[in-house]
Enzyme design. Structure first.
Site, PDB file in Angstrom:
ATOM      1  N   GLY A 109       0.821  -1.335   0.057  1.00  0.00           N
ATOM      2  CA  GLY A 109       0.073   0.145  -0.063  1.00  0.00           C
ATOM      3  C   GLY A 109       0.896   1.171  -0.106  1.00  0.00           C
ATOM      4  O   GLY A 109       1.930   1.411  -0.633  1.00  0.00           O
ATOM      5  N   SER A 117      -5.625   3.213   7.497  1.00  0.00           N
ATOM      6  CA  SER A 117      -6.416   1.843   8.071  1.00  0.00           C
ATOM      7  C   SER A 117      -7.475   1.256   6.945  1.00  0.00           C
ATOM      8  O   SER A 117      -8.183   0.189   7.242  1.00  0.00           O
ATOM      9  CB  SER A 117      -6.930   1.887   9.336  1.00  0.00           C
ATOM     10  OG  SER A 117      -6.140   1.839  10.362  1.00  0.00           O
ATOM     11  N   ASP A 125       2.563   2.598   2.439  1.00  0.00           N
ATOM     12  CA  ASP A 125       3.819   2.594   2.932  1.00  0.00           C
ATOM     13  C   ASP A 125       4.784   1.848   1.777  1.00  0.00           C
ATOM     14  O   ASP A 125       6.066   2.514   1.961  1.00  0.00           O
ATOM     15  CB  ASP A 125       3.326   1.060   3.807  1.00  0.00           C
ATOM     16  CG  ASP A 125       4.794   0.955   5.110  1.00  0.00           C
ATOM     17  OD1 ASP A 125       4.634   0.030   5.781  1.00  0.00           O
ATOM     18  OD2 ASP A 125       5.600   1.718   5.084  1.00  0.00           O
TER      19      ASP A 125
HETATM   20  N1  APR Z   1      -1.134   7.551  -2.057  1.00  0.00           N
HETATM   21  C1  APR Z   1      -2.330   7.898  -1.505  1.00  0.00           C
HETATM   22  N2  APR Z   1      -3.089   6.936  -0.838  1.00  0.00           N
HETATM   23  C2  APR Z   1      -2.694   5.695  -1.202  1.00  0.00           C
HETATM   24  C3  APR Z   1      -1.599   5.262  -1.779  1.00  0.00           C
HETATM   25  C4  APR Z   1      -0.792   6.176  -2.568  1.00  0.00           C
HETATM   26  N3  APR Z   1       0.498   6.131  -3.251  1.00  0.00           N
HETATM   27  N4  APR Z   1      -1.427   3.871  -2.017  1.00  0.00           N
HETATM   28  C5  APR Z   1      -2.496   3.445  -1.205  1.00  0.00           C
HETATM   29  N5  APR Z   1      -3.256   4.382  -0.735  1.00  0.00           N
HETATM   30  C6  APR Z   1      -4.376   4.287   0.241  1.00  0.00           C
HETATM   31  C7  APR Z   1      -5.314   3.041  -0.019  1.00  0.00           C
HETATM   32  O1  APR Z   1      -6.091   3.093  -1.319  1.00  0.00           O
HETATM   33  C8  APR Z   1      -5.994   3.297   1.270  1.00  0.00           C
HETATM   34  O2  APR Z   1      -7.253   4.148   0.832  1.00  0.00           O
HETATM   35  O3  APR Z   1      -4.057   4.460   1.210  1.00  0.00           O
HETATM   36  C9  APR Z   1      -5.283   3.898   2.216  1.00  0.00           C
HETATM   37  C10 APR Z   1      -4.547   2.994   3.282  1.00  0.00           C
HETATM   38  O4  APR Z   1      -4.306   1.744   2.791  1.00  0.00           O
HETATM   39  P1  APR Z   1      -2.859   0.899   3.031  1.00  0.00           P
HETATM   40  O5  APR Z   1      -1.722   1.435   2.464  1.00  0.00           O
HETATM   41  O6  APR Z   1      -3.309  -0.628   2.834  1.00  0.00           O
HETATM   42  O7  APR Z   1      -2.886   1.137   4.796  1.00  0.00           O
HETATM   43  P2  APR Z   1      -3.526   0.368   5.725  1.00  0.00           P
HETATM   44  O8  APR Z   1      -4.835   0.057   5.571  1.00  0.00           O
HETATM   45  O9  APR Z   1      -3.620   1.344   6.863  1.00  0.00           O
HETATM   46  O10 APR Z   1      -2.929  -0.659   6.288  1.00  0.00           O
HETATM   47  C11 APR Z   1      -1.304  -0.883   6.697  1.00  0.00           C
HETATM   48  O11 APR Z   1      -0.724  -2.097   5.154  1.00  0.00           O
HETATM   49  O12 APR Z   1       1.170  -1.592   3.573  1.00  0.00           O
HETATM   50  C12 APR Z   1       0.882  -2.103   4.885  1.00  0.00           C
HETATM   51  O13 APR Z   1       2.954  -1.859   6.115  1.00  0.00           O
HETATM   52  C13 APR Z   1       1.265  -1.621   5.851  1.00  0.00           C
HETATM   53  O14 APR Z   1       0.925  -3.406   7.498  1.00  0.00           O
HETATM   54  C14 APR Z   1       0.609  -2.023   7.085  1.00  0.00           C
HETATM   55  C15 APR Z   1      -0.627  -2.280   6.593  1.00  0.00           C
END
Ligand code: APR
Length: 172
Positions: free
Chosen positions: A32, A117, A34
Site C-alpha cells: 500500500g 487503515s 507504506d
Molecule cells: N497515495 C495515497 N493513498 C494511497 C497510496 C498512495 N500512493 N497507496 C495506497 N493508498 C491508499 C489506499 O487506497 C487506502 O485508501 O491508502 C489507504 C490506506 O491503505 P494501506 O496502504 O493498505 O494502509 P492500511 O490500511 O493502514 O494498512 C497498513 O498495510 O502496507 C501495509 O505496511 C502496511 O502493514 C501495514 C498495512
C-alpha cells in the site's frame, strides 16, 4: 484558520512539509502507501526506520523524507478493523492527533494524510473518514493557526467523494 482539503492522487508526489505513512508496528515497510513511500524515499528511509525500533498502534514517529519531495515522513500505525468493539475509533483518532502533534513539534505547516487503515487494515471507509475529519478538526480547535493546511490525499475517486462529503458536512 487551518485549511482542510480532500485531494485525489499519489501521496508520495506531494511537496508538503510532512506526509503521513500508514505503517505497521515494525516500521519496516509493507505494501500500500507504506510500500509506495519507501520505494519513492529510497533505502535511507528504511535505515532510519530501523533505528527507531517500531511504533505501537495509535502512535506516530517522524523521519526525514530523503528522496521524497516532502521534508518529513510521519509514520503512524492505524488499528486493524476487528468489528468496531476493540477501541478502533479511539486508536484511529489517536493516529491523526499524534501525527499532527509531531508535525507541529517539527515546525511543519503543511501536512498530508492517506486514508489510514482503509486498505489492508480493513477499516470501513465511511467510519474512518468521519473519525479522521473529526480528529483533525478537534486538533485544529485545540491548536489554532499552528498548521496552515491538512490535505486528505485520496487514492481513488470513491475516497475523494467520501472526504469531500464529510468535510462539507462537518463545516456546517
Ligand atoms: N497515495 C495515497 N493513498 C494511497 C497510496 C498512495 N500512493 N497507496 C495506497 N493508498 C491508499 C489506499 O487506497 C487506502 O485508501 O491508502 C489507504 C490506506 O491503505 P494501506 O496502504 O493498505 O494502509 P492500511 O490500511 O493502514 O494498512 C497498513 O498495510 O502496507 C501495509 O505496511 C502496511 O502493514 C501495514 C498495512
Amino acid at each position: 484558520m487551518t485549511q482542510c482539503t480532500a485531494w485525489q492522487g499519489d501521496l508520495t508526489t506531494l511537496a508538503v512539509d510532512a506526509i503521513v505513512n500508514a505503517a505497521n508496528e515494525s516500521l519496516l515497510g509493507g505494501g500500500g502507501v507504506d510500500g509506495a513511500i519507501h520505494r519513492a524515499a529510497g533505502p535511507e528511509l528504511l535505515a532510519e526506520c530501523r533505528s527507531i525500533g517500531g511504533c505501537p498502534t495509535g502512535e506516530a514517529r517522524i523521519t526525514a523524507g530523503y528522496a521524497l519531495p516532502t521534508k518529513h515522513v510521519i509514520h503512524t500505525v492505524g488499528p486493524v478493523w476487528q468489528g468496531g468493539d476493540a477501541g478502533e475509533a479511539e486508536l484511529l483518532a489517536a493516529c491523526y492527533r499524534n501525527s499532527l502533534d509531531l508535525a507541529a513539534k517539527a515546525g511543519c505547516r503543511t501536512v498530508a494524510f492517506p486514508a489510514i487503515s482503509c486498505g489492508v487494515y480493513g477499516y470501513p471507509p465511511d467510519q474512518a473518514v468521519a473519525t479522521a475529519v473529526r480528529a483533525a478538526r478537534d486538533w485544529i480547535g485545540a491548536n489554532p493557526g499552528v498548521v496552515e493546511s491538512i490535505t486528505f490525499a485520496c487514492f481513488d475517486a470513491d475516497m475523494l467523494a467520501r472526504y469531500t462529503r464529510e468535510l462539507d458536512e462537518d463545516s456546517r
